[in-house]
Design a protein around this motif. Structure first.
Motif, PDB file in Angstrom:
ATOM      1  N   GLU A 148      -7.935  -4.628  -0.159  1.00  0.00           N
ATOM      2  CA  GLU A 148      -7.608  -5.665   0.811  1.00  0.00           C
ATOM      3  C   GLU A 148      -6.571  -6.584   0.188  1.00  0.00           C
ATOM      4  O   GLU A 148      -6.711  -7.019  -0.954  1.00  0.00           O
ATOM      5  N   VAL A 149      -5.516  -6.880   0.954  1.00  0.00           N
ATOM      6  CA  VAL A 149      -4.461  -7.772   0.501  1.00  0.00           C
ATOM      7  C   VAL A 149      -4.394  -8.952   1.460  1.00  0.00           C
ATOM      8  O   VAL A 149      -4.233  -8.759   2.658  1.00  0.00           O
ATOM      9  N   LYS A 150      -4.523 -10.143   0.895  1.00  0.00           N
ATOM     10  CA  LYS A 150      -4.406 -11.359   1.699  1.00  0.00           C
ATOM     11  C   LYS A 150      -2.938 -11.791   1.670  1.00  0.00           C
ATOM     12  O   LYS A 150      -2.388 -12.043   0.614  1.00  0.00           O
ATOM     13  N   VAL A 151      -2.325 -11.853   2.845  1.00  0.00           N
ATOM     14  CA  VAL A 151      -0.904 -12.197   2.948  1.00  0.00           C
ATOM     15  C   VAL A 151      -0.792 -13.643   3.422  1.00  0.00           C
ATOM     16  O   VAL A 151      -1.355 -14.005   4.453  1.00  0.00           O
ATOM     17  N   THR A 152      -0.067 -14.479   2.655  1.00  0.00           N
ATOM     18  CA  THR A 152       0.101 -15.870   3.040  1.00  0.00           C
ATOM     19  C   THR A 152       1.303 -16.083   3.947  1.00  0.00           C
ATOM     20  O   THR A 152       1.275 -16.889   4.850  1.00  0.00           O
ATOM     21  N   ILE A 153       2.402 -15.353   3.713  1.00  0.00           N
ATOM     22  CA  ILE A 153       3.582 -15.403   4.582  1.00  0.00           C
ATOM     23  C   ILE A 153       3.860 -13.975   5.029  1.00  0.00           C
ATOM     24  O   ILE A 153       4.126 -13.108   4.209  1.00  0.00           O
ATOM     25  N   ASP A 207      -3.288   0.187  -7.015  1.00  0.00           N
ATOM     26  CA  ASP A 207      -3.134  -1.108  -7.672  1.00  0.00           C
ATOM     27  C   ASP A 207      -2.226  -1.996  -6.834  1.00  0.00           C
ATOM     28  O   ASP A 207      -1.034  -1.704  -6.687  1.00  0.00           O
ATOM     29  N   MET A 208      -2.824  -3.066  -6.268  1.00  0.00           N
ATOM     30  CA  MET A 208      -2.093  -4.012  -5.420  1.00  0.00           C
ATOM     31  C   MET A 208      -2.597  -5.416  -5.721  1.00  0.00           C
ATOM     32  O   MET A 208      -3.727  -5.583  -6.167  1.00  0.00           O
ATOM     33  N   PRO A 209      -1.782  -6.428  -5.444  1.00  0.00           N
ATOM     34  CA  PRO A 209      -2.281  -7.795  -5.643  1.00  0.00           C
ATOM     35  C   PRO A 209      -3.335  -8.142  -4.597  1.00  0.00           C
ATOM     36  O   PRO A 209      -3.264  -7.666  -3.459  1.00  0.00           O
ATOM     37  N   GLU A 210      -4.308  -8.969  -4.983  1.00  0.00           N
ATOM     38  CA  GLU A 210      -5.305  -9.427  -4.010  1.00  0.00           C
ATOM     39  C   GLU A 210      -4.678 -10.397  -3.020  1.00  0.00           C
ATOM     40  O   GLU A 210      -5.044 -10.413  -1.849  1.00  0.00           O
ATOM     41  N   ILE A 211      -3.741 -11.219  -3.514  1.00  0.00           N
ATOM     42  CA  ILE A 211      -3.048 -12.181  -2.662  1.00  0.00           C
ATOM     43  C   ILE A 211      -1.554 -11.944  -2.786  1.00  0.00           C
ATOM     44  O   ILE A 211      -1.006 -11.944  -3.886  1.00  0.00           O
ATOM     45  N   ALA A 212      -0.905 -11.721  -1.647  1.00  0.00           N
ATOM     46  CA  ALA A 212       0.548 -11.549  -1.618  1.00  0.00           C
ATOM     47  C   ALA A 212       1.135 -12.812  -1.016  1.00  0.00           C
ATOM     48  O   ALA A 212       0.899 -13.114   0.155  1.00  0.00           O
ATOM     49  N   GLU A 213       1.880 -13.549  -1.815  1.00  0.00           N
ATOM     50  CA  GLU A 213       2.457 -14.798  -1.313  1.00  0.00           C
ATOM     51  C   GLU A 213       3.571 -14.536  -0.303  1.00  0.00           C
ATOM     52  O   GLU A 213       3.856 -15.379   0.526  1.00  0.00           O
ATOM     53  N   ASN A 214       4.197 -13.382  -0.388  1.00  0.00           N
ATOM     54  CA  ASN A 214       5.264 -13.028   0.551  1.00  0.00           C
ATOM     55  C   ASN A 214       5.032 -11.595   1.008  1.00  0.00           C
ATOM     56  O   ASN A 214       5.143 -10.665   0.222  1.00  0.00           O
ATOM     57  N   GLY A 215       4.724 -11.423   2.283  1.00  0.00           N
ATOM     58  CA  GLY A 215       4.452 -10.096   2.819  1.00  0.00           C
ATOM     59  C   GLY A 215       5.660  -9.180   2.879  1.00  0.00           C
ATOM     60  O   GLY A 215       5.527  -7.992   3.147  1.00  0.00           O
ATOM     61  N   LEU A 216       6.853  -9.711   2.630  1.00  0.00           N
ATOM     62  CA  LEU A 216       8.059  -8.875   2.648  1.00  0.00           C
ATOM     63  C   LEU A 216       8.106  -7.904   1.486  1.00  0.00           C
ATOM     64  O   LEU A 216       8.681  -6.824   1.605  1.00  0.00           O
ATOM     65  N   VAL A 217       7.554  -8.288   0.346  1.00  0.00           N
ATOM     66  CA  VAL A 217       7.668  -7.463  -0.858  1.00  0.00           C
ATOM     67  C   VAL A 217       6.329  -7.410  -1.594  1.00  0.00           C
ATOM     68  O   VAL A 217       6.116  -8.109  -2.565  1.00  0.00           O
ATOM     69  N   VAL A 218       5.440  -6.578  -1.119  1.00  0.00           N
ATOM     70  CA  VAL A 218       4.139  -6.426  -1.750  1.00  0.00           C
ATOM     71  C   VAL A 218       4.194  -5.181  -2.637  1.00  0.00           C
ATOM     72  O   VAL A 218       4.381  -4.069  -2.140  1.00  0.00           O
ATOM     73  N   PRO A 219       4.043  -5.358  -3.966  1.00  0.00           N
ATOM     74  CA  PRO A 219       4.102  -4.200  -4.845  1.00  0.00           C
ATOM     75  C   PRO A 219       2.833  -3.354  -4.733  1.00  0.00           C
ATOM     76  O   PRO A 219       1.734  -3.879  -4.557  1.00  0.00           O
ATOM     77  N   ILE A 220       3.015  -2.056  -4.815  1.00  0.00           N
ATOM     78  CA  ILE A 220       1.889  -1.129  -4.774  1.00  0.00           C
ATOM     79  C   ILE A 220       2.148  -0.017  -5.790  1.00  0.00           C
ATOM     80  O   ILE A 220       3.246   0.523  -5.860  1.00  0.00           O
ATOM     81  N   ASN A 221       1.130   0.265  -6.596  1.00  0.00           N
ATOM     82  CA  ASN A 221       1.197   1.348  -7.577  1.00  0.00           C
ATOM     83  C   ASN A 221       0.086   2.339  -7.260  1.00  0.00           C
ATOM     84  O   ASN A 221      -1.058   1.944  -7.038  1.00  0.00           O
ATOM     85  N   ILE A 222       0.438   3.599  -7.245  1.00  0.00           N
ATOM     86  CA  ILE A 222      -0.512   4.665  -6.937  1.00  0.00           C
ATOM     87  C   ILE A 222      -0.522   5.628  -8.115  1.00  0.00           C
ATOM     88  O   ILE A 222       0.536   6.021  -8.612  1.00  0.00           O
TER      89      ILE A 222
END
Length: 154
Positions: A144-149, A59-74
């Motif tokens: 797939e995670v789209k990272v904006t920053i 479980d991850m966001p489709e779009i991560a506005e900040n690549g420094l802190v992308v949450p991931i749940n397994i």
């Protein structure tokens, strides 16, 4: 005596600066892993065994506005008994400098095979998780995670 110490300190500072500059100039920038690198790392780790989709939830966001802190749940569906439990879950990222980001190890005493974390992603990329059970089964999930920053200096 004070003059010698000051000169010694200045010489040391210049020496350290020169060495640092040389290392920075000679060190290539970090290369990012590619999908082939991730596949090679997975094959090296699991010996080309067959993997099935399902039972492993990534479980991850489709779009991560900040690549420094992308949450991931397994989370992996498993009875977590002595006879059948999840031994490990490894996470791989196609766009990070090192393909394998982490590996969690579980035992039946864990009760359930689940973990949450935050990871850095430098760019838009696929994140792949592989779970290995005590019976030798392998399960996989991909997101797939789209990272904006970017989180790695971007």
């Amino acid at each position: 005596m004070m003059l010698f110490e000051r000169a010694h300190s200045r010489r040391e500072a210049l020496r350290v600066a020169a060495i640092s500059a040389a290392v920075a100039a000679l060190t290539p920038q970090l290369a990012f892993a590619k999908s082939e690198d991730v596949k090679a790392e997975i094959d090296k780790l699991y010996g080309g065994k067959e993997m099935t989709a399902g039972k492993l939830k990534l479980d991850m966001p489709e779009i991560a506005e900040n690549g420094l802190v992308v949450p991931i749940n397994i989370e992996v569906e498993s009875p977590m008994t002595e006879a059948d439990y999840v031994k490990s879950v490894s996470v791989f990222a196609e766009g990070n400098p090192f393909p394998r980001v982490l590996t969690y190890h579980f035992t039946p005493a864990c009760g359930r095979a689940a973990a949450s974390l935050r990871m850095r992603l430098a760019q838009t990329q696929n994140v792949i998780a592989v779970a290995e059970t005590s019976t030798g089964q392998l399960y996989t999930a991909k997101s797939e995670v789209k990272v904006t920053i970017g989180g790695c200096g971007g």
